[in-house]
Structures are given as C-alpha cells and as structure tokens.
Design a protein around this motif. Structure first.
Motif, PDB file in Angstrom:
ATOM      1  N   ASP A 112      28.861  24.835  -1.218  1.00  0.00           N
ATOM      2  CA  ASP A 112      29.035  25.094  -2.654  1.00  0.00           C
ATOM      3  C   ASP A 112      27.701  25.412  -3.310  1.00  0.00           C
ATOM      4  N   ALA A 113      26.657  24.670  -2.930  1.00  0.00           N
ATOM      5  CA  ALA A 113      25.338  24.840  -3.544  1.00  0.00           C
ATOM      6  C   ALA A 113      24.765  26.229  -3.286  1.00  0.00           C
ATOM      7  N   MET A 114      25.195  26.868  -2.183  1.00  0.00           N
ATOM      8  CA  MET A 114      24.660  28.195  -1.878  1.00  0.00           C
ATOM      9  C   MET A 114      25.716  29.295  -1.947  1.00  0.00           C
ATOM     10  N   ALA A 115      26.866  28.994  -2.525  1.00  0.00           N
ATOM     11  CA  ALA A 115      27.964  29.965  -2.591  1.00  0.00           C
ATOM     12  C   ALA A 115      27.568  31.255  -3.314  1.00  0.00           C
ATOM     13  N   HIS A 116      26.673  31.176  -4.276  1.00  0.00           N
ATOM     14  CA  HIS A 116      26.271  32.344  -5.067  1.00  0.00           C
ATOM     15  C   HIS A 116      25.146  33.149  -4.408  1.00  0.00           C
ATOM     16  N   CYS A 117      24.622  32.666  -3.299  1.00  0.00           N
ATOM     17  CA  CYS A 117      23.459  33.296  -2.660  1.00  0.00           C
ATOM     18  C   CYS A 117      23.859  34.497  -1.796  1.00  0.00           C
ATOM     19  N   PRO A 118      22.947  35.461  -1.638  1.00  0.00           N
ATOM     20  CA  PRO A 118      23.193  36.555  -0.687  1.00  0.00           C
ATOM     21  C   PRO A 118      23.268  35.979   0.736  1.00  0.00           C
ATOM     22  N   ASP A 119      23.956  36.694   1.622  1.00  0.00           N
ATOM     23  CA  ASP A 119      24.178  36.190   2.981  1.00  0.00           C
ATOM     24  C   ASP A 119      22.888  35.855   3.720  1.00  0.00           C
ATOM     25  N   HIS A 120      21.848  36.666   3.547  1.00  0.00           N
ATOM     26  CA  HIS A 120      20.609  36.385   4.291  1.00  0.00           C
ATOM     27  C   HIS A 120      19.954  35.084   3.813  1.00  0.00           C
ATOM     28  N   ILE A 121      20.090  34.758   2.543  1.00  0.00           N
ATOM     29  CA  ILE A 121      19.560  33.484   2.027  1.00  0.00           C
ATOM     30  C   ILE A 121      20.399  32.328   2.567  1.00  0.00           C
ATOM     31  N   LYS A 122      21.724  32.505   2.605  1.00  0.00           N
ATOM     32  CA  LYS A 122      22.599  31.459   3.154  1.00  0.00           C
ATOM     33  C   LYS A 122      22.216  31.136   4.591  1.00  0.00           C
ATOM     34  N   GLN A 123      21.957  32.170   5.397  1.00  0.00           N
ATOM     35  CA  GLN A 123      21.605  31.948   6.804  1.00  0.00           C
ATOM     36  C   GLN A 123      20.294  31.175   6.931  1.00  0.00           C
ATOM     37  N   ILE A 124      19.322  31.491   6.096  1.00  0.00           N
ATOM     38  CA  ILE A 124      18.047  30.759   6.116  1.00  0.00           C
ATOM     39  C   ILE A 124      18.288  29.288   5.753  1.00  0.00           C
ATOM     40  N   CYS A 125      19.065  29.060   4.708  1.00  0.00           N
ATOM     41  CA  CYS A 125      19.341  27.689   4.261  1.00  0.00           C
ATOM     42  C   CYS A 125      20.099  26.895   5.318  1.00  0.00           C
ATOM     43  N   ILE A 126      21.079  27.509   5.932  1.00  0.00           N
ATOM     44  CA  ILE A 126      21.846  26.834   6.982  1.00  0.00           C
ATOM     45  C   ILE A 126      20.918  26.458   8.133  1.00  0.00           C
ATOM     46  N   GLY A 127      19.997  27.348   8.491  1.00  0.00           N
ATOM     47  CA  GLY A 127      19.041  27.055   9.547  1.00  0.00           C
ATOM     48  C   GLY A 127      18.165  25.861   9.212  1.00  0.00           C
ATOM     49  N   VAL A 128      17.669  25.807   7.982  1.00  0.00           N
ATOM     50  CA  VAL A 128      16.814  24.690   7.558  1.00  0.00           C
ATOM     51  C   VAL A 128      17.608  23.388   7.532  1.00  0.00           C
ATOM     52  N   LEU A 129      18.804  23.416   6.958  1.00  0.00           N
ATOM     53  CA  LEU A 129      19.629  22.208   6.899  1.00  0.00           C
ATOM     54  C   LEU A 129      19.983  21.714   8.302  1.00  0.00           C
ATOM     55  N   THR A 130      20.256  22.633   9.207  1.00  0.00           N
ATOM     56  CA  THR A 130      20.599  22.271  10.587  1.00  0.00           C
ATOM     57  C   THR A 130      19.435  21.539  11.249  1.00  0.00           C
ATOM     58  N   ARG A 131      18.214  21.975  10.976  1.00  0.00           N
ATOM     59  CA  ARG A 131      17.042  21.295  11.546  1.00  0.00           C
ATOM     60  C   ARG A 131      16.932  19.846  11.090  1.00  0.00           C
ATOM     61  N   PHE A 132      17.495  19.547   9.924  1.00  0.00           N
ATOM     62  CA  PHE A 132      17.497  18.173   9.419  1.00  0.00           C
ATOM     63  C   PHE A 132      18.768  17.419   9.821  1.00  0.00           C
ATOM     64  N   GLY A 133      19.578  18.022  10.670  1.00  0.00           N
ATOM     65  CA  GLY A 133      20.783  17.356  11.151  1.00  0.00           C
ATOM     66  C   GLY A 133      21.963  17.446  10.209  1.00  0.00           C
ATOM     67  N   ILE A 134      21.917  18.346   9.243  1.00  0.00           N
ATOM     68  CA  ILE A 134      23.017  18.517   8.291  1.00  0.00           C
ATOM     69  C   ILE A 134      23.879  19.676   8.764  1.00  0.00           C
ATOM     70  N   VAL A 135      25.141  19.397   8.994  1.00  0.00           N
ATOM     71  CA  VAL A 135      26.077  20.428   9.436  1.00  0.00           C
ATOM     72  C   VAL A 135      26.709  21.052   8.210  1.00  0.00           C
ATOM     73  N   VAL A 136      26.600  22.364   8.105  1.00  0.00           N
ATOM     74  CA  VAL A 136      27.197  23.089   6.984  1.00  0.00           C
ATOM     75  C   VAL A 136      28.465  23.748   7.499  1.00  0.00           C
ATOM     76  N   VAL A 137      29.594  23.366   6.903  1.00  0.00           N
ATOM     77  CA  VAL A 137      30.887  23.911   7.303  1.00  0.00           C
ATOM     78  C   VAL A 137      30.960  25.353   6.838  1.00  0.00           C
ATOM     79  N   SER A 138      31.503  26.224   7.680  1.00  0.00           N
ATOM     80  CA  SER A 138      31.492  27.651   7.369  1.00  0.00           C
ATOM     81  C   SER A 138      32.671  28.111   6.522  1.00  0.00           C
TER      82      SER A 138
END
Length: 114
Positions: free
Chosen positions: A63-89
């Motif tokens: 939800d927090a990144m729903a308004h973001c362009p796809d390339h920004i979403k992918q960067i954010c998902i990568g960063v969150l994943t490194r912290f052990g946070i799973v982002v549901v697709s």
C-alpha cells in the motif's frame, strides 16, 4: 456489566484518531519528506493512522508504494527483502476489505542487531 458495555470495551484494532497535521514540507500522508514518486514511510504512525482511517485496515508495504512507478517498487521490494520483510505481490485494491496483505514488521529484527 451490560452486554453493550462489554462490547464497547472489546479491542477492535486501531481506533479512529485525529492526528495533528504533518510538519510543513513533509508528505501529508506519512509525515516524511520524500519525492512524490517515492513510497510513503510504512512504519510512520502518521501513515498507519491516515491509511486506517481511510480504508479501515492496517496498511501494508505494498500500500505504501502503490502510487510508485514500477522501477521504484522493485528497488523498494529489494531493500525490504534484505531486512527480512516479505512484500506480497497482490494489488492492494484487489484485497478483501478485512484482508491484511502483510503486517508491517520490524525492519530491524533482533537477529540483525549488532
């Protein structure tokens, strides 16, 4: 106690709350200074209550990144994943009204602390 009083005392998640306005120069949704194409701060209490008051459910990182362009979403998902946070697709708007896509988790689990 009456049944009505007992019902009122039962916790039901977040209670509707009015927060103070965010600081000038910050995002009115999350209270953090970021560019419009960047995600909201999913951990911000301002964002959590703002979202809950509008949608009746706890926000997810999706939800927090729903308004973001796809390339920004992918960067954010990568960063969150490194912290052990799973982002549901799933797309947030397709989720059921009471379905929480994922809980906002502690971005610094105890195993990552120094």
């Amino acid at each position: 106690m009456t049944d009505k009083l007992e019902e009122l005392l039962q916790p039901k998640g977040f209670l509707p709350m009015r927060l103070m306005k965010t600081a000038p120069g910050t995002c009115p949704e999350c209270g953090v200074k970021h560019k419009p194409e960047e995600p909201h701060d999913g951990g911000s209490i301002a964002y959590q209550y703002s979202f809950y008051n509008k949608h009746g459910r706890v926000p997810s990182w999706q939800d927090a990144m729903a308004h973001c362009p796809d390339h920004i979403k992918q960067i954010c998902i990568g960063v969150l994943t490194r912290f052990g946070i799973v982002v549901v697709s799933k797309e947030p708007e397709k989720a059921g009204e009471n379905e929480c896509l994922e809980h906002i988790q502690n971005p610094f689990p105890s195993s990552n602390l120094p």
